[in-house]
Design an enzyme around this catalytic site. Structure first.
Site, PDB file in Angstrom:
ATOM      1  CB  THR A   1      14.116   3.417  12.794  1.00  0.00           C
ATOM      2  OG1 THR A   1      14.664   4.635  13.286  1.00  0.00           O
ATOM      3  CG2 THR A   1      15.042   2.265  13.129  1.00  0.00           C
TER       4      THR A   1
ATOM      5  CB  THR B   1      -0.930  -0.014   1.238  1.00  0.00           C
ATOM      6  OG1 THR B   1      -1.774  -1.164   1.134  1.00  0.00           O
ATOM      7  CG2 THR B   1      -1.775   1.236   1.322  1.00  0.00           C
TER       8      THR B   1
ATOM      9  CB  SER C   1       3.230  -6.702  -0.441  1.00  0.00           C
ATOM     10  OG  SER C   1       2.868  -7.000   0.875  1.00  0.00           O
ATOM     11  CB  ALA C   2       7.462  -8.731   2.815  1.00  0.00           C
ATOM     12  CG  HIS C   3       1.552  -9.557   3.818  1.00  0.00           C
ATOM     13  ND1 HIS C   3       0.292 -10.083   3.700  1.00  0.00           N
ATOM     14  CD2 HIS C   3       1.473  -8.288   3.356  1.00  0.00           C
ATOM     15  CE1 HIS C   3      -0.532  -9.155   3.207  1.00  0.00           C
ATOM     16  NE2 HIS C   3       0.169  -8.055   2.987  1.00  0.00           N
TER      17      HIS C   3
ATOM     18  CB  CYS D   1     -13.262  -3.808   2.361  1.00  0.00           C
ATOM     19  SG  CYS D   1     -14.593  -3.630   3.516  1.00  0.00           S
TER      20      CYS D   1
HETATM   21  N1  PLP Z   1      -1.592  -4.488  -4.260  1.00  0.00           N
HETATM   22  C1  PLP Z   1      -2.179  -5.668  -4.436  1.00  0.00           C
HETATM   23  C2  PLP Z   1      -2.430  -6.162  -5.815  1.00  0.00           C
HETATM   24  C3  PLP Z   1      -2.562  -6.432  -3.331  1.00  0.00           C
HETATM   25  O1  PLP Z   1      -3.161  -7.610  -3.516  1.00  0.00           O
HETATM   26  C4  PLP Z   1      -2.309  -5.933  -2.036  1.00  0.00           C
HETATM   27  C5  PLP Z   1      -2.738  -6.692  -0.839  1.00  0.00           C
HETATM   28  O2  PLP Z   1      -3.677  -7.440  -0.858  1.00  0.00           O
HETATM   29  C6  PLP Z   1      -1.676  -4.692  -1.909  1.00  0.00           C
HETATM   30  C7  PLP Z   1      -1.330  -3.994  -3.038  1.00  0.00           C
HETATM   31  C8  PLP Z   1      -1.383  -4.101  -0.564  1.00  0.00           C
HETATM   32  O3  PLP Z   1      -0.257  -4.694   0.012  1.00  0.00           O
HETATM   33  P1  PLP Z   1      -0.010  -4.580   1.602  1.00  0.00           P
HETATM   34  O4  PLP Z   1      -0.975  -5.500   2.255  1.00  0.00           O
HETATM   35  O5  PLP Z   1       1.414  -4.999   1.783  1.00  0.00           O
HETATM   36  O6  PLP Z   1      -0.211  -3.155   1.954  1.00  0.00           O
END
Ligand code: PLP
Length: 403
Positions: free
Chosen positions: A255, A73, A217-219, A342
């Site tokens: 940080t 995000t 994104s890492a997770h 959501c």
């Molecule tokens: N972009 C896409 C296509 C995603 O699927 C997601 C998360 O579901 C994000 C951005 C957001 O990533 P984060 O959860 O690391 O903020």
């Protein structure tokens, strides 16, 4: 009695990998701040740079072009708010800020929200941005090239275009190289949200035709939540929106979240070694979709006609709301999601399916199954068994049609 759980929601988040957990624990025990010059600080810095090198290796990038953020995000917001044209030839100052923004209609909410927040607003340097243009997709979810060319031709200056690599709800993969060519020919820059593509598709940022800036994104690849990064083509300017300590070469202050970043590095190494595993996942999905078509030919799969990331299937069960389906699956030990859920857990109409032309009733009846390397045929068989059970039950309760 504890029921066996079947986790089929990897596009929401992936289980933390053992190696990612170990890396996080190791980093957690480091005392220093990576910005400190003493022994402890340097040890923390080494851990940070090791992770940066691993993330860079996964996408064939230079480590110095990776900016760690708090997740996908933030990376999307940083790109859309901050991306600048290459520096002037004399390198004296940034060229003008971008004005027009062209956004793919099926983008993740974070891209749509960042773009709408900028729409018509004066930028930090006083330059007013033009109206944001939404670029439509076809019924398969692929960007409409003619419409993209039209948006670019209509824009009042070089545009910043944002188009994702793989859709989080359907898995549909956009032809990014062809899109990049079109955008670059028109003098624009391309940002790509590749959050769902990382670890599932080979990504080489050095490829001839590619985006100028990419979010990750890492997770989604088995690291801790709350970390991600933005890759930026060298020579492009970036106006930071979090300023202060000047971390990340002044492009994102604060940080660094070292344990999460260390886990990102470990997960990136794992993803690089495991890219081949996507073949097995693709075979599981083929089986699933084939069996589903036998069970209920009226069930629909969105984006099936085009290339998708191998782990994702967006399935419509006609006549039953996605919310009810998700709850019913959960009671049977299966975690799936409504593509349109959501953060509050509420289900709303999917803008992705709507953009693909699905009728509003159909939009509300689609669930997303998304697999990871941990899934096996047992998970798929169980899913099919429960899908049939839920569908049969819903059909038996439906009032008889009078027509
Ligand atoms: N972009 C896409 C296509 C995603 O699927 C997601 C998360 O579901 C994000 C951005 C957001 O990533 P984060 O959860 O690391 O903020």
């Amino acid at each position: 009695m504890k029921t066996t759980r079947h986790y089929l929601d990897h596009n929401a988040t992936a289980p933390v990998l053992p190696e990612a957990r170990e890396a996080a624990l190791r980093a957690m025990l480091l005392v220093g701040n990576p910005s400190s010059v003493h022994h402890e600080g340097r040890a923390a810095k080494r851990e940070l740079e090791k992770a940066r090198a691993e993330v860079a290796a996964l996408i064939s990038a230079r480590p110095q072009d990776i900016i760690f953020t708090s997740g996908g995000t933030e990376a999307n917001h940083l790109a859309l708010r901050g991306l600048r044209l290459p520096k002037n030839a004399d390198g004296a100052k940034d060229a003008a800020a971008f004005r027009p923004l062209i956004i793919n209609a099926t983008e993740h909410e974070s891209v749509l929200a960042a773009a709408s927040a900028l729409d018509g607003r004066p930028d930090t340097d006083g330059v007013t941005r033009n109206q944001m243009a939404l670029c439509p997709v076809d019924q398969d979810g692929l960007i409409d090239f003619a419409a993209l060319r039209h948006c670019l031709a209509e824009s009042s200056g070089p545009a910043l275009v944002s188009i994702m690599l793989a859709n989080n709800e359907t898995g549909v993969i956009q032809p990014i190289a062809a899109i990049a060519r079109i955008v670059h020919e028109a003098g624009g820059l391309l940002h790509c949200d590749a959050v769902q593509g990382l670890g599932r598709l080979p990504i080489d940022v050095g490829a001839a035709d590619g985006p100028d800036c990419i979010s990750f994104s890492a997770h989604k690849i088995g690291a801790l939540k709350g970390v991600g990064c933005l890759w930026l083509r060298p020579a492009l300017g970036l106006m930071p929106f979090i300023t202060g300590g000047g971390q990340e070469q002044g492009r994102r202050s604060g940080t660094e979240n070292l344990p999460a970043i260390a886990s990102f590095g470990a997960a990136a190494l794992h993803a690089r070694q495991q890219l081949g595993a996507m073949k097995g996942i693709a075979a599981l999905r083929s089986y699933l979709e084939q069996r589903l078509a036998e069970i209920a030919p009226e069930a629909e799969i969105y984006g099936r006609a085009v290339e998708r990331i191998a782990n994702t299937s967006a399935i419509r069960m006609p006549g039953l709301s996605a919310e009810t389906q998700v709850m019913s699956f959960d009671l049977e030990g299966i975690a799936v999601s409504s593509g349109a859920a959501c953060s509050s857990g509420k289900v709303r109409t999917s803008h992705v399916l709507k953009a693909m032309g699905a009728a509003s009733q159909a939009c509300g009846e689609v669930i997303r199954l998304s697999m990871g390397v941990q899934n096996t045929m047992e998970d798929i068989e169980r899913f099919l068994e429960v899908w049939k059970k839920i569908y049969d039950r819903a059909r038996s309760r439906r009032p008889l049609s009078m027509s």
